[in-house]
Design an enzyme around this catalytic site. Structure first.
Site, short mmCIF file in Angstrom:
data_model
loop_
_atom_site.label_atom_id
_atom_site.label_comp_id
_atom_site.label_asym_id
_atom_site.label_seq_id
_atom_site.Cartn_x
_atom_site.Cartn_y
_atom_site.Cartn_z
N THR A 26 -5.13 31.05 -19.52
CA THR A 26 -5.24 32.01 -20.61
C THR A 26 -5.44 31.35 -21.97
O THR A 26 -5.22 30.16 -22.14
CB THR A 26 -3.96 32.88 -20.67
OG1 THR A 26 -2.85 32.05 -20.99
CG2 THR A 26 -3.72 33.59 -19.36
N ASP A 27 -5.85 32.19 -22.91
CA ASP A 27 -5.92 31.74 -24.30
C ASP A 27 -4.59 32.09 -24.97
O ASP A 27 -3.65 32.52 -24.31
CB ASP A 27 -7.12 32.36 -25.02
CG ASP A 27 -7.07 33.88 -25.06
OD1 ASP A 27 -5.99 34.48 -24.84
OD2 ASP A 27 -8.12 34.50 -25.33
N PHE A 28 -4.51 31.94 -26.26
CA PHE A 28 -3.24 32.15 -26.97
C PHE A 28 -2.77 33.60 -26.95
O PHE A 28 -1.62 33.89 -27.26
CB PHE A 28 -3.34 31.65 -28.41
CG PHE A 28 -4.27 32.46 -29.27
CD1 PHE A 28 -3.79 33.50 -30.04
CD2 PHE A 28 -5.62 32.18 -29.30
CE1 PHE A 28 -4.64 34.26 -30.82
CE2 PHE A 28 -6.48 32.93 -30.07
CZ PHE A 28 -5.99 33.97 -30.84
N THR A 29 -3.63 34.54 -26.54
CA THR A 29 -3.24 35.96 -26.50
C THR A 29 -2.73 36.38 -25.12
O THR A 29 -2.33 37.52 -24.94
CB THR A 29 -4.42 36.87 -26.88
OG1 THR A 29 -5.42 36.79 -25.85
CG2 THR A 29 -5.01 36.50 -28.22
N LEU A 31 -4.69 36.39 -22.43
CA LEU A 31 -5.83 36.86 -21.65
C LEU A 31 -6.54 35.67 -21.02
O LEU A 31 -6.59 34.59 -21.61
CB LEU A 31 -6.82 37.63 -22.53
CG LEU A 31 -6.27 38.88 -23.22
CD1 LEU A 31 -7.33 39.48 -24.13
CD2 LEU A 31 -5.80 39.89 -22.20
#
Length: 86
Positions: A26-29, A31
Site C-alpha cells: 500500500t501507499d501512505f493512505t 490503498l
C-alpha cells in the site's frame, strides 16, 4: 497440513488465487499502490501454470528454453484494494 504456499485452485476453467493485501503493498493512505496490481497478476499467472503442472524453472531448463513475455498491458481500475483486504 502443509507449510507450502497455495497455488490456488481451479473452478471449472477459472483459476482462483486468494491473496491478502499487506502493508508493503500500500501507499501512505492504505490503498494498494497501482503498480502492485501487476504483481498480483504475475503471481496469478505463475501459480496458474504451476497448478497446471508447468513450472517456470522446467520451461527454462529444457533443450529449447521457453519463457513468457508481456508485450502490452491495459488496466482499468474499478475499485481500490485496501490494507488487510483478502
Amino acid at each position: 497440513m502443509t507449510d507450502l504456499p497455495s497455488a490456488g485452485r481451479f473452478e471449472g476453467r477459472e483459476h482462483i488465487l486468494p491473496v491478502r493485501v499487506y502493508y508493503e503493498d500500500t501507499d501512505f493512505t492504505g490503498l494498494v499502490y497501482h503498480a502492485n496490481y501487476v504483481r498480483y497478476f504475475e503471481r496469478g499467472r505463475s501459480d496458474f501454470l504451476r497448478l497446471a503442472g508447468v513450472g517456470h524453472a522446467d520451461l527454462l531448463a529444457g533443450e529449447t528454453p521457453l519463457a513468457f513475455v508481456i508485450t502490452a498491458l491495459d488496466l482499468q481500475f474499478l475499485k481500490a484494494a485496501r490494507i488487510d483486504d483478502a
